[in-house]
Scaffold this motif. Structure first.
Motif, PDB file in Angstrom:
ATOM      1  N   LEU A 171      -8.224  36.852  41.614  1.00  0.00           N
ATOM      2  CA  LEU A 171      -8.994  37.815  41.060  1.00  0.00           C
ATOM      3  C   LEU A 171     -10.024  38.302  41.975  1.00  0.00           C
ATOM      4  N   LEU A 172     -10.669  37.418  42.741  1.00  0.00           N
ATOM      5  CA  LEU A 172     -11.385  37.577  44.004  1.00  0.00           C
ATOM      6  C   LEU A 172     -10.847  38.388  45.126  1.00  0.00           C
ATOM      7  N   ALA A 173      -9.682  37.974  45.409  1.00  0.00           N
ATOM      8  CA  ALA A 173      -8.890  38.563  46.591  1.00  0.00           C
ATOM      9  C   ALA A 173      -8.710  39.931  46.113  1.00  0.00           C
ATOM     10  N   ALA A 174      -8.263  40.284  44.823  1.00  0.00           N
ATOM     11  CA  ALA A 174      -8.181  41.580  44.491  1.00  0.00           C
ATOM     12  C   ALA A 174      -9.342  42.452  44.773  1.00  0.00           C
ATOM     13  N   GLN A 175     -10.394  41.948  44.447  1.00  0.00           N
ATOM     14  CA  GLN A 175     -11.472  42.732  44.554  1.00  0.00           C
ATOM     15  C   GLN A 175     -12.100  42.805  46.254  1.00  0.00           C
ATOM     16  N   ALA A 176     -11.700  41.928  46.957  1.00  0.00           N
ATOM     17  CA  ALA A 176     -12.157  41.847  48.454  1.00  0.00           C
ATOM     18  C   ALA A 176     -11.056  42.868  49.163  1.00  0.00           C
ATOM     19  N   VAL A 177      -9.949  42.863  48.758  1.00  0.00           N
ATOM     20  CA  VAL A 177      -8.938  43.861  49.294  1.00  0.00           C
ATOM     21  C   VAL A 177      -9.163  45.330  48.721  1.00  0.00           C
ATOM     22  N   GLN A 178      -9.124  45.426  47.361  1.00  0.00           N
ATOM     23  CA  GLN A 178      -9.111  46.729  46.608  1.00  0.00           C
ATOM     24  C   GLN A 178      -8.213  47.711  47.054  1.00  0.00           C
ATOM     25  N   ASP A 179      -6.891  47.390  47.175  1.00  0.00           N
ATOM     26  CA  ASP A 179      -5.693  48.293  47.559  1.00  0.00           C
ATOM     27  C   ASP A 179      -5.980  48.845  48.890  1.00  0.00           C
ATOM     28  N   THR A 180      -6.802  48.325  49.748  1.00  0.00           N
ATOM     29  CA  THR A 180      -6.715  48.906  51.169  1.00  0.00           C
ATOM     30  C   THR A 180      -5.898  48.114  52.254  1.00  0.00           C
ATOM     31  N   GLY A 181      -5.475  46.861  51.707  1.00  0.00           N
ATOM     32  CA  GLY A 181      -4.550  46.012  52.462  1.00  0.00           C
ATOM     33  C   GLY A 181      -5.537  45.679  53.667  1.00  0.00           C
ATOM     34  N   GLY A 182      -6.562  45.836  53.578  1.00  0.00           N
ATOM     35  CA  GLY A 182      -7.524  45.117  54.880  1.00  0.00           C
ATOM     36  C   GLY A 182      -7.550  43.629  54.914  1.00  0.00           C
ATOM     37  N   ARG A 183      -8.143  43.247  56.128  1.00  0.00           N
ATOM     38  CA  ARG A 183      -8.110  41.759  56.200  1.00  0.00           C
ATOM     39  C   ARG A 183      -9.291  41.060  55.590  1.00  0.00           C
ATOM     40  N   ILE A 184      -8.965  40.037  55.043  1.00  0.00           N
ATOM     41  CA  ILE A 184      -9.862  39.256  54.047  1.00  0.00           C
ATOM     42  C   ILE A 184      -9.885  37.744  54.702  1.00  0.00           C
ATOM     43  N   SER A 185     -10.947  36.951  54.354  1.00  0.00           N
ATOM     44  CA  SER A 185     -11.206  35.551  54.730  1.00  0.00           C
ATOM     45  C   SER A 185     -11.554  35.034  53.407  1.00  0.00           C
ATOM     46  N   LEU A 186     -11.075  33.729  53.282  1.00  0.00           N
ATOM     47  CA  LEU A 186     -11.311  32.740  52.237  1.00  0.00           C
ATOM     48  C   LEU A 186     -11.925  31.464  52.759  1.00  0.00           C
ATOM     49  N   HIS A 187     -13.158  31.151  52.006  1.00  0.00           N
ATOM     50  CA  HIS A 187     -13.914  29.953  52.181  1.00  0.00           C
ATOM     51  C   HIS A 187     -14.187  29.279  50.874  1.00  0.00           C
ATOM     52  N   MET A 188     -13.948  28.012  51.365  1.00  0.00           N
ATOM     53  CA  MET A 188     -14.223  27.192  49.846  1.00  0.00           C
ATOM     54  C   MET A 188     -14.967  26.130  50.520  1.00  0.00           C
ATOM     55  N   SER A 189     -16.073  25.719  49.536  1.00  0.00           N
ATOM     56  CA  SER A 189     -16.997  24.572  49.989  1.00  0.00           C
ATOM     57  C   SER A 189     -16.929  23.822  48.470  1.00  0.00           C
ATOM     58  N   PRO A 190     -16.470  22.643  48.582  1.00  0.00           N
ATOM     59  CA  PRO A 190     -16.753  21.869  47.270  1.00  0.00           C
ATOM     60  C   PRO A 190     -17.884  20.910  47.321  1.00  0.00           C
ATOM     61  N   ARG A 191     -18.375  20.709  46.142  1.00  0.00           N
ATOM     62  CA  ARG A 191     -19.472  19.725  46.206  1.00  0.00           C
ATOM     63  C   ARG A 191     -19.917  19.566  44.878  1.00  0.00           C
ATOM     64  N   ASP A 192     -20.254  18.201  44.488  1.00  0.00           N
ATOM     65  CA  ASP A 192     -20.469  17.520  43.208  1.00  0.00           C
ATOM     66  C   ASP A 192     -19.925  18.127  41.917  1.00  0.00           C
ATOM     67  N   GLY A 193     -18.419  18.233  42.123  1.00  0.00           N
ATOM     68  CA  GLY A 193     -17.599  18.434  41.009  1.00  0.00           C
ATOM     69  C   GLY A 193     -17.358  20.045  40.961  1.00  0.00           C
ATOM     70  N   GLN A 194     -18.091  20.748  41.746  1.00  0.00           N
ATOM     71  CA  GLN A 194     -18.054  22.276  41.731  1.00  0.00           C
ATOM     72  C   GLN A 194     -17.208  22.803  43.173  1.00  0.00           C
ATOM     73  N   ALA A 195     -16.998  23.902  43.352  1.00  0.00           N
ATOM     74  CA  ALA A 195     -16.362  24.469  44.450  1.00  0.00           C
ATOM     75  C   ALA A 195     -17.060  25.934  44.555  1.00  0.00           C
ATOM     76  N   LEU A 196     -17.550  26.177  45.558  1.00  0.00           N
ATOM     77  CA  LEU A 196     -18.025  27.686  46.042  1.00  0.00           C
ATOM     78  C   LEU A 196     -16.968  28.445  46.646  1.00  0.00           C
ATOM     79  N   ILE A 197     -16.380  29.290  46.242  1.00  0.00           N
ATOM     80  CA  ILE A 197     -15.302  30.162  46.786  1.00  0.00           C
ATOM     81  C   ILE A 197     -15.644  31.410  47.124  1.00  0.00           C
ATOM     82  N   VAL A 198     -15.644  31.918  48.359  1.00  0.00           N
ATOM     83  CA  VAL A 198     -16.021  33.186  49.027  1.00  0.00           C
ATOM     84  C   VAL A 198     -14.923  33.947  49.599  1.00  0.00           C
ATOM     85  N   LEU A 199     -14.835  35.101  49.301  1.00  0.00           N
ATOM     86  CA  LEU A 199     -13.858  35.904  49.853  1.00  0.00           C
ATOM     87  C   LEU A 199     -14.694  37.174  50.619  1.00  0.00           C
ATOM     88  N   LEU A 200     -14.323  37.393  51.762  1.00  0.00           N
ATOM     89  CA  LEU A 200     -14.950  38.441  52.588  1.00  0.00           C
ATOM     90  C   LEU A 200     -14.254  39.074  52.962  1.00  0.00           C
TER      91      LEU A 200
END
Length: 100
Positions: A7-36
């Protein structure tokens, strides 16, 4: 986690086929996921899609950012709980009878 990332990737791309990057940072039982998105001038993320992400049972928080430093590129993010929710103990037979 896979559903939220998709779902995050769909928002980052938004049907443009553009380049995106995925970053994940786990910490204390949680993970921050960022798509740029690496494209400038992107439209903001769809509010309905972000509400869908926020409603997912593992999502603690989510949001979007537009970076002035990266030529207005869009990033979408979510913080996920990696630990399954704790189950409440089943009521004992005496507790069940007292509720009747």
């Amino acid at each position: 986690m896979g559903d939220v990332v998709a779902l995050l990737a769909a928002q980052a791309v938004q049907d443009t086929g553009g380049r995106i990057s995925l970053h994940m940072s786990p910490r204390d039982g949680q993970a921050l996921i960022v798509l740029l998105s690496h494209q400038s001038g992107r439209p903001p993320a769809d509010e309905a899609a972000m509400r869908t992400i926020a409603a997912h049972r593992t999502v603690a928080s989510c949001g979007t950012d537009t970076s002035d430093e990266a030529n207005g590129s869009l990033s979408v993010w979510a913080v996920l709980d990696l630990m399954p929710p704790k189950r409440l103990p089943a009521p004992s037979q005496s507790e069940e009878l007292s509720n009747v």
